[in-house]
Write a protein that holds these residues in place. Structure first.
Motif, PDB file in Angstrom:
ATOM      1  N   GLU A 202      33.428  54.915 125.647  1.00  0.00           N
ATOM      2  CA  GLU A 202      33.384  54.262 124.340  1.00  0.00           C
ATOM      3  C   GLU A 202      33.145  52.766 124.526  1.00  0.00           C
ATOM      4  OE1 GLU A 202      37.840  54.397 123.042  1.00  0.00           O
ATOM      5  OE2 GLU A 202      37.453  55.688 124.775  1.00  0.00           O
ATOM      6  N   GLY A 203      32.635  52.121 123.483  1.00  0.00           N
ATOM      7  CA  GLY A 203      32.412  50.689 123.556  1.00  0.00           C
ATOM      8  C   GLY A 203      33.677  49.960 123.979  1.00  0.00           C
ATOM      9  N   THR A 204      33.524  49.074 124.960  1.00  0.00           N
ATOM     10  CA  THR A 204      34.660  48.393 125.587  1.00  0.00           C
ATOM     11  C   THR A 204      34.411  46.897 125.532  1.00  0.00           C
ATOM     12  OG1 THR A 204      34.980  50.306 127.035  1.00  0.00           O
ATOM     13  CG2 THR A 204      35.976  48.225 127.724  1.00  0.00           C
ATOM     14  N   GLN A 205      35.190  46.196 124.723  1.00  0.00           N
ATOM     15  CA  GLN A 205      34.890  44.783 124.476  1.00  0.00           C
ATOM     16  C   GLN A 205      35.070  43.941 125.731  1.00  0.00           C
ATOM     17  OE1 GLN A 205      36.995  46.327 122.091  1.00  0.00           O
ATOM     18  NE2 GLN A 205      39.052  45.492 122.366  1.00  0.00           N
ATOM     19  N   ILE A 206      34.170  42.968 125.876  1.00  0.00           N
ATOM     20  CA  ILE A 206      34.166  42.100 127.053  1.00  0.00           C
ATOM     21  C   ILE A 206      35.116  40.920 126.897  1.00  0.00           C
ATOM     22  CG2 ILE A 206      31.814  42.762 127.645  1.00  0.00           C
ATOM     23  CD1 ILE A 206      30.921  40.027 126.470  1.00  0.00           C
ATOM     24  N   SER A 207      35.646  40.732 125.703  1.00  0.00           N
ATOM     25  CA  SER A 207      36.556  39.621 125.405  1.00  0.00           C
ATOM     26  C   SER A 207      37.227  39.924 124.079  1.00  0.00           C
ATOM     27  CB  SER A 207      35.778  38.304 125.296  1.00  0.00           C
ATOM     28  OG  SER A 207      34.862  38.369 124.206  1.00  0.00           O
TER      29      SER A 207
ATOM     30  N   GLY B  50      29.750  40.884 117.961  1.00  0.00           N
ATOM     31  CA  GLY B  50      29.156  39.789 117.210  1.00  0.00           C
ATOM     32  C   GLY B  50      29.792  39.633 115.848  1.00  0.00           C
ATOM     33  N   ARG B  51      28.964  39.655 114.813  1.00  0.00           N
ATOM     34  CA  ARG B  51      29.463  39.399 113.458  1.00  0.00           C
ATOM     35  C   ARG B  51      30.298  40.537 112.887  1.00  0.00           C
ATOM     36  NH1 ARG B  51      24.119  40.018 109.479  1.00  0.00           N
ATOM     37  NH2 ARG B  51      23.748  42.240 109.852  1.00  0.00           N
ATOM     38  N   VAL B  52      30.189  41.747 113.477  1.00  0.00           N
ATOM     39  CA  VAL B  52      30.850  42.917 112.894  1.00  0.00           C
ATOM     40  C   VAL B  52      32.316  42.941 113.329  1.00  0.00           C
ATOM     41  CG1 VAL B  52      30.698  45.396 112.518  1.00  0.00           C
ATOM     42  CG2 VAL B  52      28.629  44.099 113.016  1.00  0.00           C
ATOM     43  N   SER B  53      33.052  41.963 112.844  1.00  0.00           N
ATOM     44  CA  SER B  53      34.463  41.821 113.181  1.00  0.00           C
ATOM     45  C   SER B  53      35.188  41.218 111.979  1.00  0.00           C
ATOM     46  CB  SER B  53      34.627  40.934 114.430  1.00  0.00           C
ATOM     47  OG  SER B  53      35.978  40.891 114.846  1.00  0.00           O
TER      48      SER B  53
ATOM     49  N   ALA C  59      40.923  35.337 117.863  1.00  0.00           N
ATOM     50  CA  ALA C  59      41.974  34.412 118.284  1.00  0.00           C
ATOM     51  C   ALA C  59      42.245  33.387 117.194  1.00  0.00           C
ATOM     52  CB  ALA C  59      41.559  33.713 119.576  1.00  0.00           C
ATOM     53  N   ASP C  60      43.500  33.248 116.827  1.00  0.00           N
ATOM     54  CA  ASP C  60      43.923  32.269 115.820  1.00  0.00           C
ATOM     55  C   ASP C  60      43.226  32.452 114.482  1.00  0.00           C
ATOM     56  OD1 ASP C  60      45.569  31.000 117.758  1.00  0.00           O
ATOM     57  OD2 ASP C  60      43.813  29.928 118.531  1.00  0.00           O
ATOM     58  N   GLY C  61      42.761  33.676 114.210  1.00  0.00           N
ATOM     59  CA  GLY C  61      42.158  33.963 112.915  1.00  0.00           C
ATOM     60  C   GLY C  61      40.848  33.257 112.662  1.00  0.00           C
ATOM     61  N   THR C  62      40.122  32.923 113.728  1.00  0.00           N
ATOM     62  CA  THR C  62      38.841  32.234 113.564  1.00  0.00           C
ATOM     63  C   THR C  62      37.761  33.208 113.103  1.00  0.00           C
ATOM     64  OG1 THR C  62      38.394  32.573 115.910  1.00  0.00           O
ATOM     65  CG2 THR C  62      39.389  30.483 115.282  1.00  0.00           C
ATOM     66  N   GLN C  63      36.608  32.662 112.733  1.00  0.00           N
ATOM     67  CA  GLN C  63      35.503  33.493 112.279  1.00  0.00           C
ATOM     68  C   GLN C  63      34.874  34.268 113.438  1.00  0.00           C
ATOM     69  OE1 GLN C  63      33.506  30.015 110.179  1.00  0.00           O
ATOM     70  NE2 GLN C  63      32.704  31.730 108.985  1.00  0.00           N
ATOM     71  N   PRO C  64      34.349  35.456 113.158  1.00  0.00           N
ATOM     72  CA  PRO C  64      33.506  36.121 114.143  1.00  0.00           C
ATOM     73  C   PRO C  64      32.250  35.278 114.402  1.00  0.00           C
ATOM     74  CG  PRO C  64      34.126  37.630 112.381  1.00  0.00           C
ATOM     75  CD  PRO C  64      34.503  36.255 111.925  1.00  0.00           C
ATOM     76  N   VAL C  65      31.542  35.590 115.485  1.00  0.00           N
ATOM     77  CA  VAL C  65      30.357  34.821 115.856  1.00  0.00           C
ATOM     78  C   VAL C  65      29.118  35.702 115.799  1.00  0.00           C
ATOM     79  CG1 VAL C  65      31.663  33.218 117.284  1.00  0.00           C
ATOM     80  CG2 VAL C  65      30.681  35.287 118.318  1.00  0.00           C
ATOM     81  N   ALA C  66      27.964  35.049 115.671  1.00  0.00           N
ATOM     82  CA  ALA C  66      26.694  35.753 115.544  1.00  0.00           C
ATOM     83  C   ALA C  66      25.563  34.797 115.900  1.00  0.00           C
ATOM     84  CB  ALA C  66      26.521  36.272 114.120  1.00  0.00           C
TER      85      ALA C  66
END
Length: 374
Positions: free
Chosen positions: A53-58, A101-104, A110-117
Motif C-alpha cells: 500500500e502507499g507508504t508516505q515518505i514523510s 501532495g495537495r490531497v491532504s 505538522a503544526d496544522g500547516t497547509q498541504p503542499v503542491a
C-alpha cells in the motif's frame, strides 16, 4: 502465460500476477506497520510480486488516516516484520513510496500547516479519510472530508522532497523490501507536477512538458542512485482523473515520461488503467506506444480478468498483470485463477480501517498451502 515464471532483473517471480498497491488504513500509532499487516501480506505471497500500500515518505506526504510511513526507525522495524513474513511465505514485495501532495488535510500536517503542491489549486470535492480524535485503526471510525487548500512549494522545498524520496528508498531496503515503486499516479504529488491542469508554475518545474517532467526525473534519478535503478518502478495513470488531476495531452505527456524513465533505466512502469464504470478505455495504440518507448517490464492493472490478462500478455502489451480488488477477498487468487474457481466478494465496508474482519479472514479455496505449485 499468466502462470509462467518471470525474471524482473535480478528478482525471480513465481508467476506474472501482481498484487498492486491498495490503501487499507490499518497502521498503528506512529503510522507503524503491524503484525496484522504482516499476516495480510503473507497470505497473498503466492502473487509473483506484491506491491505494498502507499507508504508516505514523510509526515508531509500523508493524506489519510492510519496509513503507514517509512521515515522513522519504528516504521522501518514495523515494515521489517511484514517483509520477513512475505519472504518466509516465498513471496517478493516492493514498497510503494508515496507523497500525496495537495490531497491532504491540515490535521495531518505538522503544526496544522497547509498541504503542499506544485501550485495552490484546490481540487473541489476531493475528500480524504480522517480519524476522529483519539480513534485507532481498529475502530474503523474514519470520516471523509474535503482536502485542505494547498500552498505552492518553493524550489528549496522541492529539493528537500527529492531527498526524502531517496532516503525513503534506502529505508525500504533496510526494511527488507526487494525494491520500491514510486507512486506517480492517481493525482498525487508526482502526477500533480506532470499534469498540465494541476501545474501552473512558471519556473523550471512548470510550463513546458520538459519542465513538468523535471520533478519525476529528479525523484526517479535520486532513488535509482540510492538503491539501484534495477530495483525501482514507477506507477503512472495517464487516463485517470482521480483527485482532480488531468493532462490536456495525456498520450504525448506520458509517452515522453516513459522515454525519460527508459533513459534512467528503471525496472518497470506500472500503468494503472481507469477502472470505474464508463471510464475511458486505454487504446491499443497507446499501449503499443508505451512498449516502443520503454524497453523494461510493463505492468498493467485495472479491472483485469484472467482472459483480459492473457490477451495483454499474448499481444505483448504487458509483462505482468495486477489484480487489485480481487486480491482483497481472495488471498489465494493465483490458485483460484489457475483453476477457474469462483471468487469471494470483498466487504467494502472494511476496505479502510478496522481489524481482521474483511482483511485477513477471507476463506481459501482449498486447504493447500499458498506456496503450492499450480
Amino acid at each position: 502465460m499468466l502462470f509462467e515464471k518471470y525474471q524482473l532483473n535480478q528478482i525471480s517471480l513465481s508467476n506474472r500476477i501482481v498484487m498492486p498497491p491498495m490503501t487499507r488504513s490499518r497502521s498503528a500509532a506512529g503510522n507503524v506497520a503491524t503484525e496484522l499487516m504482516a499476516t495480510y501480506y503473507a497470505q497473498r505471497a503466492s502473487a509473483g510480486l506484491l506491491i505494498s500500500e502507499g507508504t508516505q515518505i514523510s509526515q508531509q506526504g500523508q493524506g489519510y488516516a492510519w496509513t503507514p510511513g517509512i521515515y522513522t526507525p519504528e516504521q522501518i522495524a514495523g515494515w521489517k516484520q511484514v517483509t520477513d513474513a512475505v519472504h518466509s511465505a516465498g513471496g517478493k514485495i516492493f514498497a510503494q513510496l508515496w507523497h500525496v501532495g495537495r490531497v491532504s488535510h491540515t490535521s495531518l500536517q505538522a503544526d496544522g500547516t497547509q498541504p503542499v503542491a506544485p501550485s495552490a489549486i484546490l481540487a473541489e470535492g476531493v475528500k480524504v479519510f480522517l480519524a476522529p480524535e483519539g480513534a485507532a485503526a481498529d475502530s474503523g471510525l474514519g470520516i471523509m472530508e474535503q482536502h485542505s487548500m494547498p500552498r505552492a512549494l518553493t524550489i528549496a522545498e522541492i529539493k528537500d522532497i527529492v531527498h526524502d524520496y531517496a532516503q525513503a528508498a534506502r529505508n525500504a531496503i533496510a526494511a527488507g523490501f526487494d525494491g520500491v515503486e514510486l507512486h506517480g499516479a492517481n493525482g498525487y504529488l508526482i502526477e500533480q507536477f506532470i499534469d498540465s491542469q494541476t501545474n501552473q508554475r512558471t519556473d523550471e518545474y512548470g510550463g513546458s512538458l520538459e519542465n513538468r517532467l523535471r520533478f519525476l526525473k529528479e525523484v526517479t534519478t535520486a532513488v535509482a542512485e540510492a538503491i539501484g535503478a534495477d530495483r525501482v518502478g514507477v506507477r503512472q495513470a495517464p487516463l485517470t482523473t482521480l483527485m482532480g488531476a488531468m493532462d490536456d495531452h495525456p498520450e504525448e505527456t506520458y509517452i515522453a515520461a516513459a522515454r525519460l524513465l527508459q533513459e534512467i533505466g528503471i525496472a518497470y512502469i506500472h500503468v494503472a488503467e481507469a477502472d470505474w464504470d464508463n471510464a475511458p478505455v486505454m487504446p491499443v495504440a497507446f499501449k503499443e506506444a508505451y512498449r516502443t518507448a520503454f524497453k523494461g517490464t510493463l505492468i498493467y492493472s485495472g479491472k483485469y480478468t484472467k482472459a483480459r490478462a492473457e490477451e495483454a500478455l499474448r499481444n505483448g502489451w504487458a509483462d505482468l498483470i495486477g489484480f487489485g480488488r480481487p486480491f482483497i477477498a481472495n488471498p489465494d487468487l493465483p490458485y483460484r485463477l489457475a483453476h477457474d474457481l469462483p471468487l469471494n466478494e470483498p466487504k467494502r465496508e472494511h476496505f479502510f480501517g478496522g481489524s481482521a474482519e474483511g482483511y485477513t479472514d477471507y476463506p481459501l479455496a482449498t486447504t493447500q498451502t499458498l506456496s503450492s505449485t499450480y
